[in-house]
Enzyme design. Structure first.
Site, PDB file in Angstrom:
ATOM      1  N   ARG A   1       0.867  -1.182   0.000  1.00  0.00           N
ATOM      2  CA  ARG A   1       0.000   0.000   0.000  1.00  0.00           C
ATOM      3  C   ARG A   1       0.899   1.225   0.000  1.00  0.00           C
ATOM      4  NH1 ARG A   1       2.429   1.955   3.733  1.00  0.00           N
ATOM      5  NH2 ARG A   1       0.922   3.630   3.687  1.00  0.00           N
ATOM      6  N   GLY A   2       0.264   2.410  -0.109  1.00  0.00           N
ATOM      7  CA  GLY A   2       1.043   3.640  -0.261  1.00  0.00           C
ATOM      8  C   GLY A   2       1.143   3.936  -1.752  1.00  0.00           C
ATOM      9  N   ALA A   3       0.829   5.183  -2.127  1.00  0.00           N
ATOM     10  CA  ALA A   3       0.658   5.504  -3.545  1.00  0.00           C
ATOM     11  C   ALA A   3       1.849   5.102  -4.442  1.00  0.00           C
ATOM     12  CB  ALA A   3       0.329   6.981  -3.696  1.00  0.00           C
TER      13      ALA A   3
ATOM     14  N   ARG B   1      -7.602  -0.333  -6.570  1.00  0.00           N
ATOM     15  CA  ARG B   1      -7.852   0.764  -5.623  1.00  0.00           C
ATOM     16  C   ARG B   1      -8.018   2.057  -6.432  1.00  0.00           C
ATOM     17  NH1 ARG B   1      -4.209   1.111  -0.473  1.00  0.00           N
ATOM     18  NH2 ARG B   1      -6.106   2.103   0.302  1.00  0.00           N
TER      19      ARG B   1
ATOM     20  N   GLN C   1      -1.881   2.483   9.986  1.00  0.00           N
ATOM     21  CA  GLN C   1      -0.595   2.541   9.258  1.00  0.00           C
ATOM     22  C   GLN C   1       0.468   3.270  10.065  1.00  0.00           C
ATOM     23  OE1 GLN C   1      -3.582   3.146   7.903  1.00  0.00           O
ATOM     24  NE2 GLN C   1      -3.664   2.671   5.736  1.00  0.00           N
TER      25      GLN C   1
ATOM     26  N   ASP D   1      -1.992  10.881  -2.064  1.00  0.00           N
ATOM     27  CA  ASP D   1      -2.424   9.852  -3.022  1.00  0.00           C
ATOM     28  C   ASP D   1      -2.803  10.454  -4.366  1.00  0.00           C
ATOM     29  OD1 ASP D   1      -2.944   8.598  -0.210  1.00  0.00           O
ATOM     30  OD2 ASP D   1      -2.788   6.974  -1.679  1.00  0.00           O
TER      31      ASP D   1
ATOM     32  N   ASN E   1      -5.261  12.468   0.766  1.00  0.00           N
ATOM     33  CA  ASN E   1      -4.336  11.612   1.517  1.00  0.00           C
ATOM     34  C   ASN E   1      -5.170  10.854   2.548  1.00  0.00           C
ATOM     35  OD1 ASN E   1      -1.624  10.685   2.070  1.00  0.00           O
ATOM     36  ND2 ASN E   1      -1.730  11.820   3.981  1.00  0.00           N
ATOM     37  N   LYS E   2      -4.510  10.009   3.300  1.00  0.00           N
ATOM     38  CA  LYS E   2      -5.196   9.154   4.287  1.00  0.00           C
ATOM     39  C   LYS E   2      -6.198   9.946   5.132  1.00  0.00           C
ATOM     40  CE  LYS E   2      -4.969   5.672   4.612  1.00  0.00           C
ATOM     41  NZ  LYS E   2      -5.956   4.856   3.875  1.00  0.00           N
TER      42      LYS E   2
HETATM   43  O1  MRU Z   1      -4.482   3.241   2.288  1.00  0.00           O
HETATM   44  P1  MRU Z   1      -2.994   3.429   2.155  1.00  0.00           P
HETATM   45  O2  MRU Z   1      -2.212   2.868   3.275  1.00  0.00           O
HETATM   46  O3  MRU Z   1      -2.495   2.978   0.789  1.00  0.00           O
HETATM   47  O4  MRU Z   1      -2.821   5.012   2.207  1.00  0.00           O
HETATM   48  C1  MRU Z   1      -1.535   5.549   2.136  1.00  0.00           C
HETATM   49  C2  MRU Z   1      -1.486   7.010   2.269  1.00  0.00           C
HETATM   50  O5  MRU Z   1      -2.490   7.683   2.422  1.00  0.00           O
HETATM   51  C3  MRU Z   1      -0.140   7.652   2.108  1.00  0.00           C
HETATM   52  O6  MRU Z   1      -0.030   8.786   2.899  1.00  0.00           O
HETATM   53  C4  MRU Z   1       0.052   8.049   0.627  1.00  0.00           C
HETATM   54  O7  MRU Z   1      -0.230   6.963  -0.204  1.00  0.00           O
HETATM   55  C5  MRU Z   1       1.426   8.534   0.366  1.00  0.00           C
HETATM   56  S1  MRU Z   1       2.629   7.267   0.481  1.00  0.00           S
HETATM   57  C6  MRU Z   1       4.148   7.915   0.097  1.00  0.00           C
END
Ligand code: MRU
Length: 344
Positions: free
Chosen positions: A45-47, A85, A192, A233, A243-244
């Protein structure tokens, strides 16, 4: 720390982020369908990491595809990975990049096409690390010395090919000699921050304290926080940032208390086709993530739930967007397109 994701002769190997920090284990994806599943179930996970996984998934799919039906199969592989996603634009960016390369290889043998796609996926991986190091260099100067940096979710090595975006800025500030420590929001409901950010910063020996999300306002008001740095994201043309979920509240509280709020993200997270953040699709996740904590019910049975995985922070709360090409500031509708078209 072992790499978050790696191309190997056996397949795409990823650290299983659903099991951290209890267990450091690895998943080997041998087909593109397994890569798609790993993205959907948040093994990865993470963009930016999702983008790298998608590029590797495209290459893996091409390796096993019927050479007589490659055009069709590439379409199917891309569509399957794209359906995992919806919010992180890096996923679609990586799929498009691989499809564009494929289109440019017309006339070559299946073997040559496969080799080129594998090379490109590895290139996406290597570029991501270099990009994060550049983000770190641009961001380090913005971090006040002797203070605490607050971050939300995990925008670290685990969310990228390596080094991280927001955590890359923290790593670079420390490498530059700044005496800082970190407050990590736990980031309900998927945790996270607690599970991943604290784990990875502890591995590097970076002084980190875990706080619950609802403590952020208290500490932002205390004068101890020098700045907030988070990842993204998807960023719209006007500088609105998805973002999250919970990022928006932190940004508003930062502004209220005069604390700079920075977003660290690669250019591939910009979506200049969207005028504002209102157009960003927000992933809705299962109710069980909210009603349960690790399988233990914390709400009555049949509780009605909303579980948006992301929120949008309006650009007016964003002090700067730190990219590999420099720091964009308001007016973002001018600074972001200028950075996006800058070479290098
Ligand atoms: O749902 P996730 O864990 O994929 O969400 C991740 C985030 O919101 C991060 O802050 C974002 O992807 C940036 S990662 C460098």
């Amino acid at each position: 720390m072992a790499p978050t994701i790696q191309w190997t002769p056996d397949g795409v190997v990823m650290i299983d982020q659903t099991r951290l920090p209890r267990e450091e284990s690895y998943v080997t994806c041998r087909t593109y369908l397994e890569v798609a599943d790993a993205i959907k179930t948040m093994v990865i996970r993470g963009a930016p990491a999702i983008g790298v996984a998608a590029a590797m998934g495209m290459a893996l799919g091409a390796l096993h595809a019927d050479p007589e039906r490659l055009d069709e199969e590439i379409e199917t592989i891309g569509a399957t990975l794209a359906a995992t996603r919806p919010t992180a634009v890096n996923l679609f960016w990586a799929i498009d990049r691989m499809k564009r390369l494929y289109a440019s290889l017309r006339g070559q043998t299946a073997g040559q096409i496969r080799a080129a796609l594998v090379r490109e996926a590895q290139q996406v991986y290597l570029e991501d690390i270099a990009i994060n190091e550049a983000i770190g260099r641009h961001g380090a100067a913005l971090v006040p010395d002797g203070k605490t940096v607050l971050t939300h979710c995990n925008a670290g090595a685990l969310a990228t090919a390596g080094y991280g975006t927001a955590l890359g800025v923290i790593r670079a500030a420390i490498a530059a000699g700044k005496k800082i420590d970190v407050f990590a929001d736990e980031t309900r409901p998927f945790l996270q921050g607690a599970r991943l950010t604290v784990w990875e910063l502890m591995q590097d020996g970076i002084p980190t304290k875990l706080i619950t999300d609802n403590m952020a306002g208290h500490f932002l008001r205390s004068g101890r926080i020098g700045c907030v740095v988070v990842g993204a994201d998807r960023i719209a043309r006007n500088g609105d940032v998805a973002n999250k979920v919970g990022t928006y509240s932190v940004a508003v509280l930062a502004k209220e208390n005069g604390v700079p709020f920075y977003v660290a993200a690669p250019i591939s997270t910009l979506d200049l086709t969207l005028d504002t953040g209102d157009q960003i699709p927000i992933e809705q996740r299962p109710a069980s993530e909210v009603t349960e904590v690790f399988g233990v019910r914390v709400a009555p049975e049949n509780t009605q739930v909303e579980n948006p995985a992301f929120d949008v922070t309006p650009a007016r709360y964003v002090t700067g967007i730190i990219t590999e090409r420099g720091v964009a500031r308001a007016p973002f509708e001018e600074s972001l397109p200028a950075l996006a078209t800058l070479k290098g």
